[in-house]
Write a protein that holds these residues in place. Structure first.
Motif, PDB file in Angstrom:
ATOM      1  N   ILE A   4      39.131  38.828  47.166  1.00  0.00           N
ATOM      2  CA  ILE A   4      38.309  39.081  45.979  1.00  0.00           C
ATOM      3  C   ILE A   4      38.867  38.303  44.795  1.00  0.00           C
ATOM      4  N   SER A   5      37.964  37.697  44.032  1.00  0.00           N
ATOM      5  CA  SER A   5      38.317  37.081  42.755  1.00  0.00           C
ATOM      6  C   SER A   5      37.613  37.857  41.654  1.00  0.00           C
ATOM      7  N   VAL A   6      38.369  38.274  40.664  1.00  0.00           N
ATOM      8  CA  VAL A   6      37.841  39.004  39.518  1.00  0.00           C
ATOM      9  C   VAL A   6      37.731  38.015  38.362  1.00  0.00           C
ATOM     10  N   VAL A  69      30.624  30.176  35.291  1.00  0.00           N
ATOM     11  CA  VAL A  69      30.605  28.898  36.019  1.00  0.00           C
ATOM     12  C   VAL A  69      31.915  28.153  35.806  1.00  0.00           C
ATOM     13  N   ASN A  70      32.425  28.124  34.575  1.00  0.00           N
ATOM     14  CA  ASN A  70      33.691  27.453  34.291  1.00  0.00           C
ATOM     15  C   ASN A  70      34.854  28.097  35.046  1.00  0.00           C
ATOM     16  N   ALA A  71      34.820  29.386  35.212  1.00  0.00           N
ATOM     17  CA  ALA A  71      35.905  30.091  35.913  1.00  0.00           C
ATOM     18  C   ALA A  71      35.798  29.963  37.434  1.00  0.00           C
ATOM     19  N   LEU A  72      34.606  29.759  37.949  1.00  0.00           N
ATOM     20  CA  LEU A  72      34.398  29.739  39.406  1.00  0.00           C
ATOM     21  C   LEU A  72      35.251  28.700  40.132  1.00  0.00           C
ATOM     22  N   SER A  73      35.481  27.570  39.508  1.00  0.00           N
ATOM     23  CA  SER A  73      36.264  26.530  40.188  1.00  0.00           C
ATOM     24  C   SER A  73      37.723  26.942  40.384  1.00  0.00           C
ATOM     25  N   TYR A  74      38.160  27.984  39.707  1.00  0.00           N
ATOM     26  CA  TYR A  74      39.535  28.481  39.840  1.00  0.00           C
ATOM     27  C   TYR A  74      39.653  29.641  40.831  1.00  0.00           C
ATOM     28  N   THR A  75      38.535  30.083  41.369  1.00  0.00           N
ATOM     29  CA  THR A  75      38.549  31.247  42.259  1.00  0.00           C
ATOM     30  C   THR A  75      38.839  30.841  43.691  1.00  0.00           C
ATOM     31  N   GLU A  76      39.541  31.727  44.395  1.00  0.00           N
ATOM     32  CA  GLU A  76      39.849  31.500  45.808  1.00  0.00           C
ATOM     33  C   GLU A  76      39.202  32.541  46.713  1.00  0.00           C
ATOM     34  N   GLY A  77      38.719  33.637  46.153  1.00  0.00           N
ATOM     35  CA  GLY A  77      38.180  34.730  46.947  1.00  0.00           C
ATOM     36  C   GLY A  77      36.798  34.458  47.499  1.00  0.00           C
ATOM     37  N   ASP A  78      36.455  35.193  48.541  1.00  0.00           N
ATOM     38  CA  ASP A  78      35.114  35.125  49.133  1.00  0.00           C
ATOM     39  C   ASP A  78      34.115  35.953  48.346  1.00  0.00           C
ATOM     40  N   VAL A  79      34.618  36.951  47.620  1.00  0.00           N
ATOM     41  CA  VAL A  79      33.773  37.858  46.841  1.00  0.00           C
ATOM     42  C   VAL A  79      34.189  37.737  45.374  1.00  0.00           C
ATOM     43  N   ILE A  80      33.188  37.637  44.490  1.00  0.00           N
ATOM     44  CA  ILE A  80      33.439  37.544  43.060  1.00  0.00           C
ATOM     45  C   ILE A  80      32.998  38.847  42.408  1.00  0.00           C
ATOM     46  N   CYS A  81      33.911  39.456  41.648  1.00  0.00           N
ATOM     47  CA  CYS A  81      33.607  40.670  40.891  1.00  0.00           C
ATOM     48  C   CYS A  81      33.743  40.335  39.410  1.00  0.00           C
ATOM     49  N   PHE A  82      32.823  40.849  38.625  1.00  0.00           N
ATOM     50  CA  PHE A  82      32.811  40.572  37.194  1.00  0.00           C
ATOM     51  C   PHE A  82      33.289  41.793  36.412  1.00  0.00           C
ATOM     52  N   LEU A  83      34.015  41.514  35.333  1.00  0.00           N
ATOM     53  CA  LEU A  83      34.468  42.573  34.434  1.00  0.00           C
ATOM     54  C   LEU A  83      34.346  42.059  33.009  1.00  0.00           C
ATOM     55  N   ASP A  84      33.573  42.760  32.195  1.00  0.00           N
ATOM     56  CA  ASP A  84      33.462  42.398  30.780  1.00  0.00           C
ATOM     57  C   ASP A  84      34.738  42.794  30.056  1.00  0.00           C
TER      58      ASP A  84
END
Length: 168
Positions: A4-6, A69-84
């Motif tokens: 997971i990538s937050v 979108v700018n943060a996505l290139s730094y993610t390694e997880g298969d699942v993306i979770c968002f937190l405000d």
């Protein structure tokens, strides 16, 4: 590699960011199973976040989708979770997300959220959740529209298909 990538987004708001980050870092899911990335348009807290093992991305976009979108290139997880930046998670949130995504065909997951009021003690609220106080849960959880970022998780490959829309 984390499952997971937050992604936490913060635009001009600094006052709650560290609390949001701490709620993401203090999960019951083992820390090696998820990562935290903060996309923000200010440099405050960079050293603190780095020391906590959080990746930071400078993003001066005017909308949250472009920050993501700018943060996505730094993610390694298969699942993306968002937190405000002004929201908090219960400690078992990512454990629940991982459990839900064991269903391989699942592409998107969202859940109800707990609204709390100024001056309430978040630890007392979490205690009531742990106690399974059904009356409290029935009265305080709100199943809002599917656009609440902090209750949304999506498979990264599904999200990548929507990059151009997300930027807008």
């Amino acid at each position: 590699m984390p499952f997971i990538s937050v992604i936490i987004t913060a635009h001009n708001r600094r006052e709650f960011l560290l609390e949001a980050v701490n709620s993401a870092l203090n999960q019951t899911l083992p820390r090696d199973e998820y990562e935290v990335i903060v996309a923000k348009n200010f440099s405050e807290y960079d050293n603190i976040l780095k020391n906590l093992g959080v990746k930071t991305v400078f993003s001066n976009e005017q909308n949250q989708g472009a920050d993501i979108v700018n943060a996505l290139s730094y993610t390694e997880g298969d699942v993306i979770c968002f937190l405000d930046d002004d929201d908090l998670w219960v400690p078992w949130k990512l454990e629940k997300v991982k459990e839900e995504f064991k269903e391989e065909s699942l592409g998107y997951y969202r859940h109800a959220l707990l609204a709390f009021r100024q001056g309430e003690n978040i630890n007392e609220l979490i205690g009531k959740l742990k106690e399974n106080d059904n009356e409290f849960i029935r009265n305080r959880f709100i199943d809002l529209s599917p656009v609440n970022s902090s209750s949304t998780c999506i498979k990264k490959d599904t999200l990548m298909k929507c990059i151009s829309q997300l930027k807008r």
